[in-house]
Design a protein around this motif. Structure first.
Motif, mmCIF file in Angstrom:
data_model
loop_
_atom_site.group_PDB
_atom_site.id
_atom_site.type_symbol
_atom_site.label_atom_id
_atom_site.label_comp_id
_atom_site.label_asym_id
_atom_site.label_seq_id
_atom_site.Cartn_x
_atom_site.Cartn_y
_atom_site.Cartn_z
ATOM 1 N N PRO A 34 -0.937 9.749 -1.050
ATOM 2 C CA PRO A 34 -1.348 8.593 -1.865
ATOM 3 C C PRO A 34 -2.447 8.902 -2.886
ATOM 4 C CG PRO A 34 -1.016 7.917 0.402
ATOM 5 C CD PRO A 34 -0.859 9.418 0.389
ATOM 6 N N ALA A 35 -3.334 9.833 -2.580
ATOM 7 C CA ALA A 35 -4.432 10.151 -3.510
ATOM 8 C C ALA A 35 -3.924 10.654 -4.855
ATOM 9 C CB ALA A 35 -5.353 11.195 -2.884
ATOM 10 N N PHE A 36 -2.702 11.190 -4.882
ATOM 11 C CA PHE A 36 -2.150 11.744 -6.116
ATOM 12 C C PHE A 36 -1.101 10.832 -6.760
ATOM 13 C CE2 PHE A 36 -3.648 15.639 -3.978
ATOM 14 C CZ PHE A 36 -4.413 16.169 -5.008
ATOM 15 N N HIS A 37 -0.864 9.656 -6.182
ATOM 16 C CA HIS A 37 0.177 8.779 -6.716
ATOM 17 C C HIS A 37 -0.174 8.286 -8.121
ATOM 18 C CE1 HIS A 37 2.207 7.556 -2.648
ATOM 19 N NE2 HIS A 37 2.246 8.851 -2.894
ATOM 20 N N LEU A 38 0.867 8.139 -8.938
ATOM 21 C CA LEU A 38 0.709 7.508 -10.242
ATOM 22 C C LEU A 38 0.764 5.989 -10.033
ATOM 23 C CD1 LEU A 38 3.129 9.814 -12.269
ATOM 24 C CD2 LEU A 38 0.629 9.777 -12.446
ATOM 25 N N PRO A 39 -0.162 5.223 -10.635
ATOM 26 C CA PRO A 39 -0.266 3.784 -10.353
ATOM 27 C C PRO A 39 0.728 2.932 -11.151
ATOM 28 C CG PRO A 39 -1.997 4.440 -11.852
ATOM 29 C CD PRO A 39 -1.251 5.698 -11.511
ATOM 30 N N TYR A 40 2.003 3.162 -10.915
ATOM 31 C CA TYR A 40 3.069 2.423 -11.599
ATOM 32 C C TYR A 40 4.152 2.081 -10.569
ATOM 33 C CZ TYR A 40 0.988 4.475 -15.825
ATOM 34 O OH TYR A 40 0.111 4.868 -16.807
ATOM 35 N N PRO A 41 4.950 1.043 -10.833
ATOM 36 C CA PRO A 41 6.082 0.758 -9.949
ATOM 37 C C PRO A 41 7.037 1.951 -9.860
ATOM 38 C CG PRO A 41 5.681 -1.079 -11.444
ATOM 39 C CD PRO A 41 4.805 0.046 -11.906
ATOM 40 N N ASP A 42 7.742 2.060 -8.740
ATOM 41 C CA ASP A 42 8.605 3.217 -8.487
ATOM 42 C C ASP A 42 9.661 3.446 -9.562
ATOM 43 O OD1 ASP A 42 7.260 3.875 -6.213
ATOM 44 O OD2 ASP A 42 8.791 3.182 -4.809
ATOM 45 N N ASP A 43 10.184 2.394 -10.160
ATOM 46 C CA ASP A 43 11.280 2.545 -11.123
ATOM 47 C C ASP A 43 10.811 2.769 -12.556
ATOM 48 O OD1 ASP A 43 13.280 2.340 -9.209
ATOM 49 O OD2 ASP A 43 13.449 0.162 -9.413
ATOM 50 N N THR A 44 9.504 2.951 -12.763
ATOM 51 C CA THR A 44 8.978 3.164 -14.111
ATOM 52 C C THR A 44 9.493 4.481 -14.695
ATOM 53 O OG1 THR A 44 6.973 1.954 -13.527
ATOM 54 C CG2 THR A 44 6.865 3.353 -15.482
ATOM 55 N N LEU A 45 9.930 4.421 -15.958
ATOM 56 C CA LEU A 45 10.441 5.601 -16.643
ATOM 57 C C LEU A 45 9.296 6.501 -17.092
ATOM 58 C CD1 LEU A 45 12.777 7.198 -18.010
ATOM 59 C CD2 LEU A 45 12.438 5.738 -20.029
ATOM 60 N N ALA A 46 9.449 7.804 -16.853
ATOM 61 C CA ALA A 46 8.460 8.789 -17.293
ATOM 62 C C ALA A 46 9.186 10.041 -17.776
ATOM 63 C CB ALA A 46 7.508 9.130 -16.144
ATOM 64 N N PHE A 47 8.495 10.836 -18.555
ATOM 65 C CA PHE A 47 9.007 12.132 -18.990
ATOM 66 C C PHE A 47 7.924 13.173 -18.771
ATOM 67 C CE2 PHE A 47 11.492 9.134 -21.396
ATOM 68 C CZ PHE A 47 12.744 9.727 -21.551
ATOM 69 N N VAL A 48 8.317 14.331 -18.258
ATOM 70 C CA VAL A 48 7.404 15.470 -18.234
ATOM 71 C C VAL A 48 7.725 16.306 -19.465
ATOM 72 C CG1 VAL A 48 8.920 16.901 -16.755
ATOM 73 C CG2 VAL A 48 6.463 17.370 -16.859
ATOM 74 N N VAL A 49 6.678 16.726 -20.178
ATOM 75 C CA VAL A 49 6.849 17.458 -21.430
ATOM 76 C C VAL A 49 6.428 18.912 -21.239
ATOM 77 C CG1 VAL A 49 6.162 17.612 -23.856
ATOM 78 C CG2 VAL A 49 6.456 15.359 -22.779
ATOM 79 N N LEU A 50 7.332 19.825 -21.597
ATOM 80 C CA LEU A 50 7.071 21.260 -21.524
ATOM 81 C C LEU A 50 6.994 21.838 -22.928
ATOM 82 C CD1 LEU A 50 9.911 22.327 -19.000
ATOM 83 C CD2 LEU A 50 7.734 21.231 -18.449
ATOM 84 N N SER A 51 6.171 22.869 -23.099
ATOM 85 C CA SER A 51 6.230 23.643 -24.340
ATOM 86 C C SER A 51 7.016 24.924 -24.062
ATOM 87 C CB SER A 51 4.827 23.973 -24.852
ATOM 88 O OG SER A 51 4.109 24.755 -23.920
#
Length: 238
Positions: A34-51
């Motif tokens: 839990p200490a590392f959870h992102l504070p958004y609802p589970d179904d929230t859309l996100a993208f991880v960006v790589l270079s």
């Protein structure tokens, strides 16, 4: 909705040498404390960006040439921030270098890359016959195309977009033998400076010699490599 947003994100970032991989916040939170959870609802859309290796020539050099008077910290960080912040949607951005008051990172980059299917996060638990005893062993992500020649730069989070039906793609397990996994973790933990771990698989593209030199140079001296003098650098601080 997710497809349209993904097309816009990838359309904006792809030509600059970035990759963007979609995931649901719930996938990320499910594998962390839990200490590392992102504070958004589970179904929230996100993208991880790589270079990718081409970012150096496609994004960083043009950015430095155009914006050098504004560069007052790490040019790569500012370049990434510049391009991600240009997204027009209502988004939250977390960069890889950001930390919480507790000194913990704001997000665990390699976990995000793994759950998004971008790169496989090889950890000690992926080795059945552990040879390291009580030694601390850190994990490392390997990209199926670039091996270790890439970097995880940030997250784009879309608080207003819920994607309950988004399907999860597993990352490609490209280091799939016990021997190779041990070799990878040995090289990354004990010989990371020589960069051999990056070539644990046959890669399609790697950093140029110029780029290798840049990233091997202490941050304070990198300005010189990009043509930014100490005087020019100091002038930006006033």
């Amino acid at each position: 909705m997710e497809r349209r947003v993904a097309e816009r994100v990838r359309g904006a970032l792809g030509p600059l040498g970035f990759e963007a991989h979609a995931f649901k916040v719930g996938w990320y939170n499910a594998v962390l404390q839990p200490a590392f959870h992102l504070p958004y609802p589970d179904d929230t859309l996100a993208f991880v960006v790589l270079s990718t290796p081409s970012m150096f020539d496609k994004a960083l050099k043009p950015f430095v040439n155009k914006e050098w008077l504004e560069i007052i910290r790490d040019p790569v960080d500012q370049c990434v921030s510049h391009h991600l912040s240009r997204m027009k949607e209502n988004i939250d951005i977390i960069f890889d270098y950001e930390i919480l008051p507790s000194r913990k990172p704001k997000f665990l980059a390699q976990t995000a890359a793994h759950v998004a299917g971008a790169a496989y996060y090889y950890q000690r638990k992926d080795v059945k016959l552990d040879p390291w005893g009580k030694k601390k062993i850190y994990g490392v992500c390997i990209h199926p195309k670039y091996g270790g020649w890439f970097a995880i730069r940030g997250l784009l989070l879309f608080p207003d977009i819920q994607v309950p039906f988004l399907e999860q793609s597993a990352p490609v397990d490209c280091v799939n033998t016990e021997e190779k996994r041990i070799e990878l973790l040995e090289q990354f933990n004990f010989h990371w400076r020589d960069g051999r771990y990056r070539d644990i698989i046959e890669v399609k593209e790697r950093y140029s010699e110029e780029q290798k030199t840049y990233f091997a140079t202490p941050p304070a001296e990198r300005f010189r490599l990009l043509g930014l003098t100490q005087e020019a650098q100091r002038s930006t601080l006033h």
